[in-house]
Structure formats: C-alpha cells, structure tokens
Design an enzyme around this catalytic site. Structure first.
Site, mmCIF file in Angstrom:
data_model
loop_
_atom_site.group_PDB
_atom_site.id
_atom_site.type_symbol
_atom_site.label_atom_id
_atom_site.label_comp_id
_atom_site.label_asym_id
_atom_site.label_seq_id
_atom_site.Cartn_x
_atom_site.Cartn_y
_atom_site.Cartn_z
ATOM 1 N N GLU A 66 -1.796 -9.064 3.211
ATOM 2 C CA GLU A 66 -1.649 -9.635 4.564
ATOM 3 C C GLU A 66 -2.987 -9.973 5.213
ATOM 4 O OE1 GLU A 66 -1.098 -6.526 3.691
ATOM 5 O OE2 GLU A 66 -1.596 -5.079 5.263
ATOM 6 N N CYS A 72 0.838 -1.201 0.000
ATOM 7 C CA CYS A 72 0.000 0.000 0.000
ATOM 8 C C CYS A 72 0.879 1.259 0.000
ATOM 9 C CB CYS A 72 -1.017 -0.029 1.125
ATOM 10 S SG CYS A 72 -2.445 0.985 0.713
ATOM 11 N N HIS A 124 -3.730 -4.918 0.192
ATOM 12 C CA HIS A 124 -3.148 -5.487 1.411
ATOM 13 C C HIS A 124 -3.272 -7.008 1.398
ATOM 14 C CE1 HIS A 124 -2.786 -1.740 3.871
ATOM 15 N NE2 HIS A 124 -3.728 -1.326 3.047
#
Ligand code: GLN
Length: 537
Positions: free
Chosen positions: A510, A382, A508
């Site tokens: 994650e 990001c 993102h």
C-alpha cells in the site's frame, strides 16, 4: 534556477489538511515541469513516529529507505509519484538528538548550547538539505502543528530567519479555518485574523492565505481578510470541502495558487500545467457507477487514518476498475464464529490489516478461516499475512496451537517467529526490518502475473517472519511460498493457488500505490473482487 523554498504553516485548528495543500501545490508545479519535493517538520519530541500508537497520529508511513514517518508523506508520494526519504521527515526529537550528540562530542567548543542559534541552525540546515542537493527547483516544507503552539516556536523562528536569508526565493503560505456559525448563518473570519496576527508577532508575514471552509466565501469577505492580514485579495484562496482530496489540485489551480507561488518567488508564468493524467483519474472517479464492497478487518477501526495508505490504495484500484469503493471497517475484536457469516457474507473481497500485538488477533483468524473456506478474494498484509499462515497451520495442518511468538512465546508451533537478528534488540525505535527489500517470485504465481515481473522491491515494517522450517508442510497442503528474498530466503508472499485470490504479503504494497500508478497487486485483487461479485449476481 536557484531552489525556491515554500513554507506551509497552519493556524486556528489542526487537521486542516496542510499536507493535502502542500501535495496539491507540488502536483501543480510538477505539472508545469518543475522538479519538486515536499518535507514535513513535526514539532513533537519523538525522534520519529515509529513508536507512536496509530490513534495518536494515524498510520506510520514507511519510506523506501526505511524511515518511519508521518502519514503526510504518504499523501506527498500519492500526489506526486516522487519518492520521499529520511530527509523528508524531521521531528523536534531528531533535531535535539543531533544537537545533543554534537554537544557531547565537543563540537560546540565550550559554548552554551541554546535554542537560538543552535536548535534553529540545525532546523535550517535540515530545511535546506534537500534543496542543497541541486535536485529540486522547489522544496515545499510543511510545518506540523498550529501557529501559537509552544513546541512549534523554534520552527517558526527558523522560517522567519530563512525568509531573510532566502529573499525572493521564499514564499509563505498560511492555512486557516473559517467556521460557519449555524445559529447566526454566518462565516467568521476573526480566527483567521488572529492567527495571522500571531504569525506576524513572531515576525512572519504570510504571502498567501488558504482558508478552509465548508461554504463558499463571498468576494467581500476575502477582501476583508486581505485588508486585515496585509495580503492582496487575490492571495486569499478558499479551500472549500470537496468530495475527494484528489480534486484539491484543481480547486487550487482554479484560484491560481500555482501562478501566485511562481510570481511571488520571482518566476515568470507561462502556459498551463499538464493535468491530463490527473484529470483522467478524476473522470474515472466521477463516472464509476457500480460499487465494489471491500471489508477491512483490523483493530483500529475507530480511526480511519490508522489504515490511510490501504484505504487510498483500495480507492485508487477501485477507481481504475471503474467502481466506487464501499469500504467497510470491521473490528477484529468483535468478530467471532457466531457473527462472522453475517458480517462478511455480502462482501466482494476482504483485506486483513497489518498490526502489532495480541488485541483483536483471534478475530482475524475467524475472518480468514471464513474467507478461505468460502473462497472469497482475500488479501493479507504484513500481520494479515502472518495470520493467514497461522490460521492455515491451525485449521489445515492441524497444528492447533500454532502461533506467532509475538502473541505466544511458548507456542509449540512457531510458524511465525522472530528473525535471528531481532532476538538481541531491545530498543524499539527504528529497529524493525524496515524499507525496501527485493522479493523474487515463482514465475507462474498469481503475484508474479499481477506485477508482470519476477523481481520487485517492496517496503517492510515488521520484526517477525514466516518460519522456513514449516515451509514444506505448508506447500504440500496447498499454501505456497511464492515470493522470497533471494539473499535471505525470508518468505515475502504466500498464496493458495487453488483459490480465487488468496494472497498474503509480508511487505506493505500500500505504501507505493499512487494516484497515477495504482499498485499492481491491489489492482489484481480488485479485479478478482469485482469478478467474484459478477459471478455471484
Ligand atoms: N507485528 C508483526 C511483526 O512485527 C507485523 C507488523 C505489521 O503488520 N506491520 O512482524
């Protein structure tokens, strides 16, 4: 079967790990073949945690449907592999907002609107919402905060009412803390007794107590707690500190938490939970003997919870690559040309973190320039990806003052700029580009190969974007825009294909990495870091 509701409350102190206990219980029930979801009720007035500084409550976790939520939802997804949504995260602010909107709309027909019944009814409606979809056998509800807090009272009162309404389809677990007093060499259960009393005062008798402790609780101590707190001795469970949170499902199962919950909710217990895959992960974790060193460059380095999902995604991928993770937090505010070599030299890979605002941004450029020039495996996420773009513009394209308009609204080279539809938005809450969007890859890109797919969906949380007016210049100079949204052509992923591993994602990844399915990009990054280490040795 009728949906069963499990409530998890906490006492004595906060940060006891109610989220981990809830997630572990969910994992065990799933492993027994039940359909489970977990939801979190937070007593603060913010409508959602999106506007909170990470130092307040840690990372803001984003659901696939684009809701900004508490980081506990990240634990829920990582432990269960089940997607959460807006319905899984409710705050006092949201409850009041709904009730006040209804009042303005005239829905209460002239009645006085009060905490009981109007606020509690709205809480109860939200508690039962996911259960009412018929999709779940168990709905686990974690109540944020600590029993006795003024702000959690309406939630506790709602749980009390629901207990009556739900009868045997309900079970209350209360989590407390048993401190060890060093000077006296003693564990103390008094705070637990007081905390349970407090719950009883508001009309709730917990069914199960989970006691957080750093030392083994002797059997007679558990009997004493049981006696004072009106529960059976086998319903007093200890949650002793373990090396990783991923062992908690096993320690809970060893003390029959799953069986207790089943019997208390009127179910029959048969067989054992299937934890084969979970145990496989733990085995890898225990057997990993080599170490991979990753640096995480960001500005919230004093609070590791600020990057919770990134930590966990790195941890999972290192484990699946049979390595222990040595994660070093690097403050971007302290990084400069004079020390970057010392700080980054012995790392196997570098992650540049997401974030907002100007603070620490120059350090991210310094780190990225060093990583790019030294061809170290580098992952920008990001804001980290946006910094990759800006650094490349400044030092490769020669656009010295290139920037994001977030940092410098007068920059002559706005290589990262506000999306058109963001320009008229002034409200901060819930107005970013949020949640899942499709990303389509160039088939021969590093990212496409890592995913083994050309179309993927990933979660976003940002306002600014790669400026497509510069795309050609970047591509000619070697930074390729290999992933884009097929509908809007917004750039989602950049890479330098000539490099070992230099990839930035506007989204993102994650958020969607879990214990049982680690994220393919993190896996690919980790393999590259390990290979880099092996080459260096
Ligand atoms: N501040 C950047 C934006 O809003 C990046 C946000 C982030 O890293 N999550 O676009």
């Amino acid at each position: 079967m009728e949906t069963k509701y499990i409530f998890v409350t906490g006492g004595v102190v906060s940060s006891l790990g109610k989220g981990i206990i809830s997630a572990s219980l969910a994992r065990l029930l799933l492993a027994r073949g039940y359909k489970v979801t977990i939801q979190k009720f937070d007593p603060y007035i913010n409508v959602d945690p999106g506007t909170l500084n990470p130092y307040e409550h840690g990372e803001c976790y984003v659901t696939a449907d684009g809701h900004e939520t508490d980081l506990d939802l990240g634990h829920y997804e990582r432990f269960t592999d089940i997607r959460t949504s807006r319905a899984n995260s409710v705050t006092t602010g949201r409850i009041y907002q709904t009730v006040i909107n209804k009042e303005r709309h005239g829905d209460y027909l002239g009645k006085t609107v009060q905490i009981i019944p109007h606020i509690t009814d709205e809480i109860k409606r939200n508690v039962k919402f996911l259960g009412s979809t018929g999709e779940y056998d168990f709905v686990i509800t974690e109540i944020g905060g600590t029993v006795g807090d003024i702000e959690s009272l309406p939630f506790i009162e709602s749980v009390r009412q629901l207990r009556w309404e739900l009868g045997q389809n309900c079970c209350c677990i209360h989590l407390t803390y048993v401190p060890y007093i060093k000077a006296a060499k003693e564990l103390k259960t008094k705070p637990t007794q007081h905390s349970v009393k407090q719950l009883q005062e508001v009309g709730i008798q917990p069914d199960i107590l989970v006691l957080r402790t750093e030392k083994e609780l002797p059997a007679d101590m558990r009997r004493k707690v049981a006696l004072f707190c009106n529960v059976s001795p086998e319903s007093v469970i200890q949650s002793i500190d373990v090396p990783t949170i991923y062992e908690v499902p096993l320690t809970m199962h060893a003390q029959k938490l799953d069986e207790l919950v089943l019997t208390k909710t009127g179910m029959t217990v048969s067989g054992e939970p299937d934890l084969a895959k979970w145990n496989h992960y733990l085995e890898k974790l225990h057997n990993a003997d080599k170490v991979v060193k990753i640096g995480l460059v960001g500005k919230y380095v004093q609070l590791q919870d600020a990057y919770k999902s990134i930590n966990e995604a790195l941890f999972q991928s290192a484990t699946y690559c049979d390595h222990k993770l040595d994660l070093r937090y690097i403050s971007s505010e302290k990084l400069h040309d004079g020390n970057v070599d010392d700080v980054l030299r012995d790392l196997d890979g570098v992650v540049v973190a997401p974030g907002f605002g100007q603070r620490g941004i120059e350090g991210k450029f310094v780190a990225l320039r060093w990583c790019r020039e030294h061809d170290v495996p580098t992952f920008g996420i990001c804001l980290g990806m946006q910094c990759m773009v800006i650094e490349f513009a400044r030092n490769v394209l020669g656009l010295e003052e290139a920037n994001s308009t977030e940092m410098d609204h007068k920059t002559p080279h706005n290589v990262i700029d506000l999306m058109e539809e963001q320009k008229t938005i002034s409200n901060l809450g819930g107005t970013m580009r949020l949640g899942e969007y499709v990303c389509r890859f160039e088939p021969d890109s590093r990212a496409a190969k890592a995913y083994g797919a050309t179309d993927v969906k990933e979660r976003h949380r940002h306002r600014y974007e790669f400026n497509n007016n510069y795309r050609e210049r970047f591509e000619q100079a070697g930074m390729k825009c290999v992933g884009e949204n097929p509908a809007t052509h917004l750039v989602e992923v950049v890479e330098i294909p000539d490099h070992r591993w230099y990839v930035g994602t506007q989204y993102h990844p994650e958020y969607s990495s879990t214990v049982l399915s680690p994220h393919p990009l993190f896996m690919d990054f980790m393999r590259a870091a390990i290979k880099f280490q092996e080459n260096n040795n």
